[in-house]
Design a protein around this motif. Structure first.
Motif, short mmCIF file in Angstrom:
data_model
loop_
_atom_site.label_atom_id
_atom_site.label_comp_id
_atom_site.label_asym_id
_atom_site.label_seq_id
_atom_site.Cartn_x
_atom_site.Cartn_y
_atom_site.Cartn_z
N LEU A 181 0.81 -1.27 0.02
CA LEU A 181 -0.03 0.03 0.00
C LEU A 181 0.89 1.27 0.12
CD1 LEU A 181 -2.85 1.12 0.21
CD2 LEU A 181 -2.71 1.17 2.62
N THR A 182 1.85 1.28 0.84
CA THR A 182 2.75 2.54 0.92
C THR A 182 3.51 2.61 -0.59
OG1 THR A 182 4.65 1.20 1.99
CG2 THR A 182 2.94 2.44 3.39
N GLY A 183 3.94 1.44 -0.88
CA GLY A 183 4.80 1.59 -2.29
C GLY A 183 3.67 2.22 -3.42
N PHE A 184 2.40 1.69 -3.50
CA PHE A 184 1.55 2.25 -4.44
C PHE A 184 1.23 3.48 -4.38
CE2 PHE A 184 -3.20 3.06 -5.01
CZ PHE A 184 -3.15 2.78 -6.43
N LEU A 185 0.97 4.00 -2.91
CA LEU A 185 0.32 5.46 -2.57
C LEU A 185 2.01 6.33 -3.14
CD1 LEU A 185 -1.44 5.19 0.43
CD2 LEU A 185 -2.36 5.59 -1.56
N LEU A 186 2.75 5.96 -2.75
CA LEU A 186 4.18 6.60 -3.35
C LEU A 186 4.20 6.78 -4.89
CD1 LEU A 186 6.65 8.09 -2.35
CD2 LEU A 186 7.65 5.85 -2.67
N GLY A 187 3.78 5.83 -5.45
CA GLY A 187 3.70 6.07 -6.92
C GLY A 187 2.76 6.74 -7.44
N GLN A 188 1.68 6.94 -6.62
CA GLN A 188 0.40 7.91 -7.25
C GLN A 188 0.84 9.29 -7.21
OE1 GLN A 188 -2.08 6.27 -8.79
NE2 GLN A 188 -0.64 4.46 -8.43
N ILE A 189 1.75 9.61 -6.27
CA ILE A 189 2.13 11.13 -6.10
C ILE A 189 2.95 11.47 -7.42
CG2 ILE A 189 3.58 12.67 -4.84
CD1 ILE A 189 3.34 10.79 -2.53
N PRO A 190 2.07 12.48 -7.97
CA PRO A 190 2.58 12.92 -9.39
C PRO A 190 4.21 13.71 -9.17
CG PRO A 190 0.44 13.62 -9.19
CD PRO A 190 0.82 13.17 -7.84
N SER A 191 4.82 13.64 -9.98
CA SER A 191 6.19 14.14 -9.88
C SER A 191 6.17 15.71 -9.54
CB SER A 191 7.33 14.02 -11.03
OG SER A 191 6.66 14.67 -12.31
N GLU A 192 5.21 16.65 -10.26
CA GLU A 192 5.32 17.89 -9.83
C GLU A 192 4.54 17.99 -8.41
OE1 GLU A 192 1.64 16.56 -12.04
OE2 GLU A 192 3.69 16.26 -12.36
N SER A 193 4.04 17.23 -7.79
CA SER A 193 3.22 17.42 -6.34
C SER A 193 4.40 16.81 -5.30
CB SER A 193 2.27 16.71 -6.40
OG SER A 193 1.24 17.23 -7.14
N THR A 194 5.49 16.30 -5.71
CA THR A 194 6.48 15.43 -4.70
C THR A 194 6.91 16.34 -3.77
OG1 THR A 194 7.11 13.92 -6.30
CG2 THR A 194 8.48 14.11 -4.41
N GLY A 195 7.22 17.65 -4.05
CA GLY A 195 7.75 18.70 -2.81
C GLY A 195 6.43 19.27 -2.18
N ARG A 196 5.35 18.93 -2.32
CA ARG A 196 4.10 19.38 -1.55
C ARG A 196 3.58 18.21 -0.73
NH1 ARG A 196 -1.51 19.40 -2.37
NH2 ARG A 196 -1.09 18.76 -4.76
N LEU A 197 3.73 16.91 -1.24
CA LEU A 197 3.13 15.96 -0.47
C LEU A 197 4.30 14.90 -0.04
CD1 LEU A 197 0.32 14.70 -2.97
CD2 LEU A 197 0.29 16.41 -0.82
N ASN A 198 5.71 14.99 -0.31
CA ASN A 198 6.62 14.17 0.15
C ASN A 198 8.02 14.55 0.47
OD1 ASN A 198 7.72 11.67 1.17
ND2 ASN A 198 8.35 11.03 -1.10
N ASN A 199 7.85 15.92 0.88
CA ASN A 199 9.10 16.81 1.11
C ASN A 199 9.13 17.58 2.32
OD1 ASN A 199 11.76 17.61 0.64
ND2 ASN A 199 10.82 19.47 -0.59
N PRO A 200 8.94 16.74 3.63
CA PRO A 200 8.99 17.51 4.97
C PRO A 200 10.45 17.87 5.25
CG PRO A 200 8.80 15.06 5.32
CD PRO A 200 9.01 15.13 3.73
N ASP A 201 10.23 19.08 6.07
CA ASP A 201 11.41 19.37 6.98
C ASP A 201 11.73 18.71 8.17
OD1 ASP A 201 12.11 21.34 5.01
OD2 ASP A 201 10.96 23.03 6.37
N PRO A 202 13.06 17.82 8.16
CA PRO A 202 13.08 16.94 9.47
C PRO A 202 13.07 17.97 10.56
CG PRO A 202 14.88 16.83 7.63
CD PRO A 202 13.95 17.66 7.20
N LEU A 203 12.95 17.26 11.92
CA LEU A 203 12.94 17.66 13.19
C LEU A 203 14.24 18.15 13.36
CD1 LEU A 203 11.10 14.90 15.02
CD2 LEU A 203 9.97 17.28 14.47
N GLU A 204 14.22 19.44 14.04
CA GLU A 204 15.71 20.12 14.45
C GLU A 204 16.17 19.52 15.79
OE1 GLU A 204 17.43 22.13 12.74
OE2 GLU A 204 15.90 22.42 11.00
#
Length: 442
Positions: free
Chosen positions: A239-262
């Motif tokens: 499921l996580t692999g499938f959902l990751l593949g459904q994120i469009p490349s133009e939306s990667t920065g908005r949906l899979n690009n968090p800032d790590p904890l400081e």
């Protein structure tokens, strides 16, 4: 009639009958200490020059300068301690409790330093690798393992086998990245410094959701819990692999690009030499892990809830006869364990690297499950077992800088060391009596 007194019997001293477990312990200790002494002696015989360097700083900087280490002296100290352990074990004089633990720690630490001195010796010309402080790498690897091990302890103390820790890791990692990324890019009302902690909430909720699936099928429909756990892991992986593949490349920065904890430095404690920066200049998730070990131990052994959880894990029918809601308590333990494992999964994204990647937990959920068994289903010992495994994996990373040991053996080193520790010091273990057994109220 004269009475002839019978000759007095010579009373032999009463022979002390030893328990078999004590004999097995003695044999294991003799073998382990003897192997340690033999290995240290082998290190000395196969080393030409013990000239090595080391760094104790948690974070390297331009001012960090390696210091020299007298590997020969370390080797002699390790050999003497190991031989002393052999003699004490052969005479069955290895103390139990704190003194025995101190002996194990001394022999283990001296053997580790002697081993590292041997591994980093005789490097030849060119680049000279230095022994580095193992604590930062150990904390980095062990943090999710500790949280996963605590999740396993809580579930199995209640009588539910949690094979699905790996699936909870993956779900927690993906959801933490997603929640933190959405908070960072879309939720303007959340301050920037709260975006990464918001990801922890997503990870915890995802872990609890996977645990709810485990609880539904294990407690409501009484599916075999081992098979169910493997299926949940496969489901979460896919499921996580499938959902990751459904994120469009133009939306990667908005949906899979968090800032790590400081990292947050704890005043005074972070200034302690060698260990301060490594232990007390960490992210909030690492501090939560420290607290989780204490909280789980107190909950299980110092509260009424913990007593009832352990009761339903040992003898659910007896617990039911005194009015304890067995399955309700098991549900609570399973969901609480899912929360802990979800936080462990969040470490892989918002706690360290940031973005989620397919199968990024790499089977560490099963390692956490092994730590539960190695720690005898006790939260503190399971956490220490997880730290030990993190230490061994970090050791493998350090040894990859030198060519003294083949790469394949380095990869197997953590598992080999775990087997040796379990065989030499842990011995036979017994899970909770009702672990994995469904309860049906009569």
């Amino acid at each position: 009639m004269s009475v002839v007194d019978a000759p007095a019997r010579s009373e032999a001293p009463e022979e002390q009958v030893r328990d078999r477990a004590d004999v097995r312990r003695q044999v294991r200790l003799v073998v382990v200490f003897a192997l340690a002494a033999a290995m240290v002696l082998l290190f000395r015989l196969t080393t030409d020059s013990f000239s090595v360097t080391y760094l104790l700083e948690a974070q390297r900087s331009a001012d960090s300068q390696p210091r020299s280490l007298d590997g020969s002296l370390v080797n002699w100290v390790a050999l003497v301690l190991a031989l002393a352990g052999v003699v004490l074990a052969a005479l069955n004089r290895v103390p139990r409790g704190g003194l025995g633990l101190l002996l194990y720690v001394l022999v283990g630490l001296s053997f580790y330093v002697a081993f590292m001195a041997w591994a980093f010796a005789d490097q030849g010309e060119g680049f000279q690798a230095s022994i580095s402080n193992p604590i930062p790498g150990t904390i980095s690897i062990a943090t999710p393992l500790v949280l996963g091990a605590l999740a396993g302890v809580v579930c199995e103390r209640a009588g539910v086998i949690n094979i699905a820790i790996e699936g909870q890791f993956l779900a927690g990692a993906f959801s933490a990245s997603l929640f933190a990324s959405i908070a960072l890019s879309s939720l303007a009302f959340i301050p920037l410094w709260l975006c990464a902690p918001f990801g922890l909430l997503g990870g915890a909720l995802a872990g609890m959701l996977v645990s709810a699936i485990l609880g539904l099928f294990a407690l409501r429909y009484q599916v075999n819990q081992v098979v169910l756990g493997v299926v949940i892991v496969a489901f979460a992986t896919g499921l996580t692999g499938f959902l990751l593949g459904q994120i469009p490349s133009e939306s990667t920065g908005r949906l899979n690009n968090p800032d790590p904890l400081e990292p947050l430095a704890v005043p005074v404690l972070s200034d302690i030499p060698v260990i301060g920066q490594a232990l007390f200049e960490q992210t909030i998730l690492v501090y939560l892990t420290y607290a989780a070990v204490v909280v789980v131990a107190l909950l299980l052994f110092q509260t009424r809830w913990g007593l009832r959880v352990r009761a339903v894990g040992e003898h659910p029918k007896a617990a039911d006869t005194v009015g304890i809601k067995v399955n309700r308590l098991r549900w609570q333990a399973v969901l609480f364990g899912g929360l802990l494992a979800g936080l462990g999964g969040a470490y892989y994204t918002v706690g360290s690297s940031g973005a989620f990647d397919k199968e990024m937990s790499a089977g560490t959920g099963f390692i956490a499950l092994a730590a539960v068994i190695m720690g005898r289903w006790h939260p503190v010992w399971a956490a220490l077992a997880a730290v030990f495994f993190g230490f061994m994996r970090n050791l493998g990373t350090q040894l990859s800088l030198v060519d003294r040991i083949p790469g394949d053996l380095i990869g197997a080193l953590p598992y080999l060391a775990t087997v040796i520790v379990v065989a030499g010091f842990v011995g036979r273990v017994r899970p909770p009596a009702a672990d994995g057994e469904p309860f049906v109220k009569a």
